[in-house]
Design a protein around this motif. Structure first.
Motif, PDB file in Angstrom:
ATOM      1  N   ARG A 152     -34.990 -19.521  20.402  1.00 38.83           N
ATOM      2  CA  ARG A 152     -32.467 -19.486  20.919  1.00 38.83           C
ATOM      3  C   ARG A 152     -33.057 -18.563  19.915  1.00 38.83           C
ATOM      4  NH1 ARG A 152     -29.805 -21.953  18.261  1.00 38.83           N
ATOM      5  NH2 ARG A 152     -27.907 -23.041  18.822  1.00 38.83           N
ATOM      6  N   VAL A 153     -33.283 -18.379  18.141  1.00 38.12           N
ATOM      7  CA  VAL A 153     -32.211 -18.163  17.594  1.00 38.12           C
ATOM      8  C   VAL A 153     -32.956 -16.371  17.795  1.00 38.12           C
ATOM      9  CG1 VAL A 153     -32.756 -17.469  15.186  1.00 38.12           C
ATOM     10  CG2 VAL A 153     -33.055 -20.049  15.582  1.00 38.12           C
ATOM     11  N   ARG A 154     -33.425 -16.278  18.031  1.00 37.39           N
ATOM     12  CA  ARG A 154     -34.124 -14.542  18.783  1.00 37.39           C
ATOM     13  C   ARG A 154     -32.681 -13.906  19.485  1.00 37.39           C
ATOM     14  NH1 ARG A 154     -38.714 -14.554  19.743  1.00 37.39           N
ATOM     15  NH2 ARG A 154     -39.612 -14.164  17.385  1.00 37.39           N
ATOM     16  N   LEU A 155     -32.986 -15.252  20.728  1.00 39.22           N
ATOM     17  CA  LEU A 155     -31.683 -14.398  21.521  1.00 39.22           C
ATOM     18  C   LEU A 155     -30.213 -14.181  20.465  1.00 39.22           C
ATOM     19  CD1 LEU A 155     -31.262 -13.917  24.012  1.00 39.22           C
ATOM     20  CD2 LEU A 155     -30.810 -16.608  25.073  1.00 39.22           C
ATOM     21  N   LYS A 156     -30.407 -15.262  20.463  1.00 38.83           N
ATOM     22  CA  LYS A 156     -29.297 -15.729  19.199  1.00 38.83           C
ATOM     23  C   LYS A 156     -28.432 -13.784  18.430  1.00 38.83           C
ATOM     24  CE  LYS A 156     -25.868 -18.148  16.588  1.00 38.83           C
ATOM     25  NZ  LYS A 156     -25.565 -19.483  15.815  1.00 38.83           N
ATOM     26  N   LEU A 157     -30.026 -13.746  17.928  1.00 39.15           N
ATOM     27  CA  LEU A 157     -29.530 -12.168  17.034  1.00 39.15           C
ATOM     28  C   LEU A 157     -29.791 -11.221  18.338  1.00 39.15           C
ATOM     29  CD1 LEU A 157     -32.223 -13.384  14.511  1.00 39.15           C
ATOM     30  CD2 LEU A 157     -30.052 -12.773  14.078  1.00 39.15           C
ATOM     31  N   ILE A 158     -30.309 -11.240  19.277  1.00 38.29           N
ATOM     32  CA  ILE A 158     -29.899 -10.302  19.936  1.00 38.29           C
ATOM     33  C   ILE A 158     -28.771  -9.798  21.377  1.00 38.29           C
ATOM     34  CG2 ILE A 158     -30.883  -9.629  22.254  1.00 38.29           C
ATOM     35  CD1 ILE A 158     -33.786 -10.641  21.865  1.00 38.29           C
ATOM     36  N   LEU A 159     -28.040 -10.749  21.740  1.00 42.68           N
ATOM     37  CA  LEU A 159     -26.486 -11.153  21.670  1.00 42.68           C
ATOM     38  C   LEU A 159     -26.027 -10.310  20.165  1.00 42.68           C
ATOM     39  CD1 LEU A 159     -26.963 -14.073  23.849  1.00 42.68           C
ATOM     40  CD2 LEU A 159     -27.031 -11.903  24.806  1.00 42.68           C
ATOM     41  N   ARG A 160     -25.891 -10.872  19.453  1.00 39.81           N
ATOM     42  CA  ARG A 160     -24.923 -11.108  18.546  1.00 39.81           C
ATOM     43  C   ARG A 160     -25.394  -9.067  17.959  1.00 39.81           C
ATOM     44  NH1 ARG A 160     -25.804 -13.748  12.941  1.00 39.81           N
ATOM     45  NH2 ARG A 160     -25.012 -15.378  14.426  1.00 39.81           N
ATOM     46  N   GLY A 161     -26.903  -8.652  17.801  1.00 40.39           N
ATOM     47  CA  GLY A 161     -26.797  -7.308  17.636  1.00 40.39           C
ATOM     48  C   GLY A 161     -25.756  -5.967  18.859  1.00 40.39           C
ATOM     49  N   LYS A 162     -26.117  -6.572  19.957  1.00 37.86           N
ATOM     50  CA  LYS A 162     -25.302  -6.253  21.847  1.00 37.86           C
ATOM     51  C   LYS A 162     -23.659  -5.760  21.129  1.00 37.86           C
ATOM     52  CE  LYS A 162     -26.899  -5.698  25.507  1.00 37.86           C
ATOM     53  NZ  LYS A 162     -27.065  -4.701  25.650  1.00 37.86           N
ATOM     54  N   ARG A 163     -23.412  -6.875  20.882  1.00 43.60           N
ATOM     55  CA  ARG A 163     -22.020  -7.310  20.565  1.00 43.60           C
ATOM     56  C   ARG A 163     -21.649  -6.127  19.095  1.00 43.60           C
ATOM     57  NH1 ARG A 163     -22.191 -12.953  20.451  1.00 43.60           N
ATOM     58  NH2 ARG A 163     -22.673 -13.036  18.173  1.00 43.60           N
ATOM     59  N   LEU A 164     -22.531  -6.135  18.695  1.00 39.11           N
ATOM     60  CA  LEU A 164     -22.831  -5.166  17.269  1.00 39.11           C
ATOM     61  C   LEU A 164     -22.707  -3.686  17.735  1.00 39.11           C
ATOM     62  CD1 LEU A 164     -23.499  -6.714  14.378  1.00 39.11           C
ATOM     63  CD2 LEU A 164     -21.257  -6.795  14.767  1.00 39.11           C
ATOM     64  N   GLY A 165     -23.299  -3.008  19.240  1.00 39.86           N
ATOM     65  CA  GLY A 165     -23.694  -1.881  19.431  1.00 39.86           C
ATOM     66  C   GLY A 165     -24.287  -1.461  19.342  1.00 39.86           C
ATOM     67  N   PHE A 166     -25.734  -2.008  19.302  1.00 42.21           N
ATOM     68  CA  PHE A 166     -26.786  -1.871  19.418  1.00 42.21           C
ATOM     69  C   PHE A 166     -27.397  -2.035  20.599  1.00 42.21           C
ATOM     70  CE2 PHE A 166     -26.610  -3.173  14.600  1.00 42.21           C
ATOM     71  CZ  PHE A 166     -27.297  -1.904  14.226  1.00 42.21           C
ATOM     72  N   SER A 167     -27.973  -0.717  21.114  1.00 46.56           N
ATOM     73  CA  SER A 167     -29.394  -1.034  22.589  1.00 46.56           C
ATOM     74  C   SER A 167     -29.511  -2.937  22.843  1.00 46.56           C
ATOM     75  CB  SER A 167     -29.566  -0.142  22.485  1.00 46.56           C
ATOM     76  OG  SER A 167     -31.683  -0.528  21.362  1.00 46.56           O
ATOM     77  N   SER A 168     -30.307  -3.582  23.526  1.00 45.27           N
ATOM     78  CA  SER A 168     -30.734  -4.204  24.096  1.00 45.27           C
ATOM     79  C   SER A 168     -32.099  -4.396  23.049  1.00 45.27           C
ATOM     80  CB  SER A 168     -30.869  -5.051  24.986  1.00 45.27           C
ATOM     81  OG  SER A 168     -32.085  -3.996  25.370  1.00 45.27           O
ATOM     82  N   THR A 169     -33.136  -3.424  22.848  1.00 50.53           N
ATOM     83  CA  THR A 169     -34.712  -3.022  22.028  1.00 50.53           C
ATOM     84  C   THR A 169     -33.996  -3.264  20.626  1.00 50.53           C
ATOM     85  OG1 THR A 169     -35.079  -1.745  24.366  1.00 50.53           O
ATOM     86  CG2 THR A 169     -35.856  -1.144  22.418  1.00 50.53           C
ATOM     87  N   ARG A 170     -32.888  -2.142  20.219  1.00 44.48           N
ATOM     88  CA  ARG A 170     -32.487  -2.036  18.734  1.00 44.48           C
ATOM     89  C   ARG A 170     -32.450  -3.032  18.190  1.00 44.48           C
ATOM     90  NH1 ARG A 170     -33.357   2.801  15.325  1.00 44.48           N
ATOM     91  NH2 ARG A 170     -32.397   2.052  13.896  1.00 44.48           N
ATOM     92  N   ALA A 171     -31.449  -4.011  19.023  1.00 40.23           N
ATOM     93  CA  ALA A 171     -31.071  -5.783  18.910  1.00 40.23           C
ATOM     94  C   ALA A 171     -32.519  -6.652  18.345  1.00 40.23           C
ATOM     95  CB  ALA A 171     -29.955  -6.552  19.391  1.00 40.23           C
ATOM     96  N   GLY A 172     -33.109  -6.654  19.867  1.00 39.05           N
ATOM     97  CA  GLY A 172     -34.183  -7.446  19.754  1.00 39.05           C
ATOM     98  C   GLY A 172     -35.275  -7.073  18.850  1.00 39.05           C
ATOM     99  N   GLN A 173     -35.772  -5.766  18.513  1.00 39.67           N
ATOM    100  CA  GLN A 173     -36.726  -5.401  17.267  1.00 39.67           C
ATOM    101  C   GLN A 173     -36.362  -5.874  15.911  1.00 39.67           C
ATOM    102  OE1 GLN A 173     -36.861  -1.117  18.042  1.00 39.67           O
ATOM    103  NE2 GLN A 173     -38.506  -1.255  18.567  1.00 39.67           N
ATOM    104  N   SER A 174     -34.557  -5.660  15.931  1.00 38.46           N
ATOM    105  CA  SER A 174     -34.531  -6.226  14.903  1.00 38.46           C
ATOM    106  C   SER A 174     -34.264  -7.555  14.061  1.00 38.46           C
ATOM    107  CB  SER A 174     -32.951  -5.998  14.080  1.00 38.46           C
ATOM    108  OG  SER A 174     -33.016  -4.469  13.851  1.00 38.46           O
ATOM    109  N   SER A 175     -34.563  -8.613  15.862  1.00 43.76           N
ATOM    110  CA  SER A 175     -34.978 -10.381  15.585  1.00 43.76           C
ATOM    111  C   SER A 175     -35.988 -10.148  14.774  1.00 43.76           C
ATOM    112  CB  SER A 175     -33.907 -10.658  16.971  1.00 43.76           C
ATOM    113  OG  SER A 175     -34.971  -9.957  17.674  1.00 43.76           O
ATOM    114  N   ILE A 176     -36.527  -9.628  15.445  1.00 39.81           N
ATOM    115  CA  ILE A 176     -38.015  -9.756  15.520  1.00 39.81           C
ATOM    116  C   ILE A 176     -37.923  -9.731  13.713  1.00 39.81           C
ATOM    117  CG2 ILE A 176     -40.744  -9.034  15.577  1.00 39.81           C
ATOM    118  CD1 ILE A 176     -39.973  -8.336  18.761  1.00 39.81           C
ATOM    119  N   CYS A 177     -38.131  -8.794  12.872  1.00 37.40           N
ATOM    120  CA  CYS A 177     -38.007  -8.304  12.178  1.00 37.40           C
ATOM    121  C   CYS A 177     -37.818 -10.038  11.123  1.00 37.40           C
ATOM    122  CB  CYS A 177     -37.128  -7.312  11.713  1.00 37.40           C
ATOM    123  SG  CYS A 177     -38.887  -5.896  11.583  1.00 37.40           S
TER     124      CYS A 177
END
Length: 96
Positions: free
Chosen positions: A54-79
């Motif tokens: 759930r937290v990872r999904l929340k971070l992915i969606l936050r990254g997407k809102r900030l303009g990152f691609s889903s892959t880039r946002a997902g990589q950040s959420s993993i870290c």
């Protein structure tokens, strides 16, 4: 005065619960799963999402809102969600 009771976080979530909470479709969640950005447990055909998912999904969606691609946002959420991740194990993914 009574102390306020804290809401207890569920131990797991269904795909429809997460979709409803974040205002996205179940198909979008399955897309992130197909990309390897989240990895729910399975019980037969049913996906079981952990609080970490759930937290990872929340971070992915936050990254997407900030303009990152889903892959880039997902990589950040993993870290940011893996306590064992180290800077040296990061693949240059824009850790926050």
């Amino acid at each position: 005065m009574k102390p306020e009771a804290k809401a207890v976080e569920p131990a797991s979530y269904s795909i429809s619960e997460l979709a409803r909470e974040f205002g996205i479709t179940t198909r979008a969640i399955r897309f992130y799963e197909d990309k390897g950005l989240i990895a729910p447990a399975r019980r037969g055909q049913t996906r079981i999402y952990s609080p970490e998912d759930r937290v990872r999904l929340k971070l992915i969606l936050r990254g997407k809102r900030l303009g990152f691609s889903s892959t880039r946002a997902g990589q950040s959420s993993i870290c940011t969600t893996r306590p064992t991740a180290t800077w040296s194990s990061c693949s240059g993914c824009c850790c926050i």
